[in-house]
Enzyme design. Structure first.
Site, PDB file in Angstrom:
ATOM      1  N   SER A  57       0.685  -1.417  -0.369  1.00  0.00           N
ATOM      2  CA  SER A  57      -0.250  -0.114   0.256  1.00  0.00           C
ATOM      3  C   SER A  57       0.961   1.139   0.469  1.00  0.00           C
ATOM      4  CB  SER A  57      -0.934   0.137   1.163  1.00  0.00           C
ATOM      5  OG  SER A  57      -0.372   0.057   2.446  1.00  0.00           O
ATOM      6  N   GLU A  58       2.260   1.173   1.180  1.00  0.00           N
ATOM      7  CA  GLU A  58       3.363   1.993   0.895  1.00  0.00           C
ATOM      8  C   GLU A  58       4.663   1.755   0.649  1.00  0.00           C
ATOM      9  OE1 GLU A  58      -0.940   4.275   2.011  1.00  0.00           O
ATOM     10  OE2 GLU A  58       0.357   2.809   3.020  1.00  0.00           O
ATOM     11  N   THR A  59       5.222   2.320   0.604  1.00  0.00           N
ATOM     12  CA  THR A  59       6.698   2.367   0.488  1.00  0.00           C
ATOM     13  C   THR A  59       7.270   3.632   1.016  1.00  0.00           C
ATOM     14  OG1 THR A  59       6.783   0.269  -1.466  1.00  0.00           O
ATOM     15  CG2 THR A  59       8.606   1.577  -0.979  1.00  0.00           C
TER      16      THR A  59
ATOM     17  N   HIS B 137       2.314   3.610   9.131  1.00  0.00           N
ATOM     18  CA  HIS B 137       2.438   2.456   8.515  1.00  0.00           C
ATOM     19  C   HIS B 137       3.772   2.075   8.502  1.00  0.00           C
ATOM     20  CE1 HIS B 137       1.032   1.100   4.987  1.00  0.00           C
ATOM     21  NE2 HIS B 137       2.240   0.337   5.538  1.00  0.00           N
TER      22      HIS B 137
END
Length: 291
Positions: free
Chosen positions: A46-48, A76
């Site tokens: 979902s995110e990096t 997160h």
């Protein structure tokens, strides 16, 4: 080419293959935004997070990308980044500051051999507009629910602690777990509101340990469903502090990811209009990227 390390980190859990996965990449100083976006798409989390620079180990410069775009803050992935900084890059216990697109934010690290405890203080909370009756009807259509499914005494409202979310309360956990979205309707509503993320919560089946069960959808930003969402948890804690008596001593704990099989827990402490999110993480794998 430069040898870069890529970590896959599961945040808001200490058990691999649960919680919310995030990619963490270091070093990143010479990467362009286009290259970071391509790496994010390749990792497909979902995110990096991209750790760019460490200023005397006092300020850490980090950027966050979904598979579709850069975002100002991802809590997160912040927990994941400071897990890497502590366990892999020599960061000691202490108080730090993270420079990201959302601003300069306080982060504290309590180092432990495997799972450091990370605290992220988000931006000052901002309560945005309530959804109109017309927008509520679009939301009902997007979630394929009935008006009776929603809490009557709690408004559907946009709240932000650095990355705004639409907060939506449902009465029944079974309905929350069994949602079937009309994603194009939800995307269109998010575009109308200027906020792609919808954070749904319920007090059904809550107890002394869990304040609410939650789910987060943001298909408009490239995240169909986020397993465990720190930004939204901070916003919800502020919201509950304003509208309910469910925040004893200014603390809340949210469980998320159950419907996805990636359960995780986010704890939040509220101090006036500031939310501090607490979490741990675990390393799933480490590899190298040549770019």
């Amino acid at each position: 080419m430069e040898d870069r390390t890529v970590w896959q980190i599961d945040a808001f859990t200490t058990s691999p293959f649960s919680g919310n996965p995030a990619g963490v990449v270091y070093p990143c100083d010479s990467l362009t935004a286009e290259e970071m976006l391509k790496i994010s798409r390749e990792l497909n989390n979902s995110e990096t997070a991209f750790i760019q620079r460490l200023d005397g180990c006092d300020v850490q410069h980090i950027r966050f990308f979904t598979v579709k775009q850069e975002v100002p803050l991802c809590t997160h992935a912040t927990v994941a980044s400071y897990h890497v900084l502590s366990t892999k890059l020599g960061l000691k216990s202490g108080e730090y500051r993270m420079q990201c697109k959302a601003g300069l934010l306080p982060v504290s690290v309590e180092s432990m051999p495997a799972h450091p405890r990370i605290r992220v203080t988000q931006k000052e909370g901002h309560f945005g507009p309530l959804l109109t009756e017309e927008q509520i009807m679009k939301l009902i259509e997007a979630l394929q629910l009935k008006p009776a499914s929603f809490y009557k005494d709690l408004p559907v409202q946009i709240v932000s602690t650095g990355n705004a979310k639409v907060l939506v309360g449902l009465k029944n956990k079974h309905e929350l777990d069994a949602l079937s979205l009309r994603r194009e309707v939800l995307i269109a509503l998010g575009e109308e509101l200027g906020v792609p993320g919808f954070y749904l919560y319920t007090f059904d089946q809550a107890d002394e340990q869990i304040t609410a069960h939650t789910r987060m959808f943001s298909p408009g930003s490239g995240v169909e469903e986020d397993p465990v969402t720190g930004n939204a948890a901070g916003a919800l804690a502020l919201y509950l502090s304003r509208y309910t008596n469910r925040m004893p001593e200014g603390r809340a704990t949210f469980m998320q990811g159950e419907a996805m099989g990636r359960q995780g827990v986010v704890s939040v402490i509220v101090n006036q209009l500031y939310a501090t999110v607490l979490g741990q993480a675990c390393t799933v794998f480490e590899t190298h990227l040549l770019l």
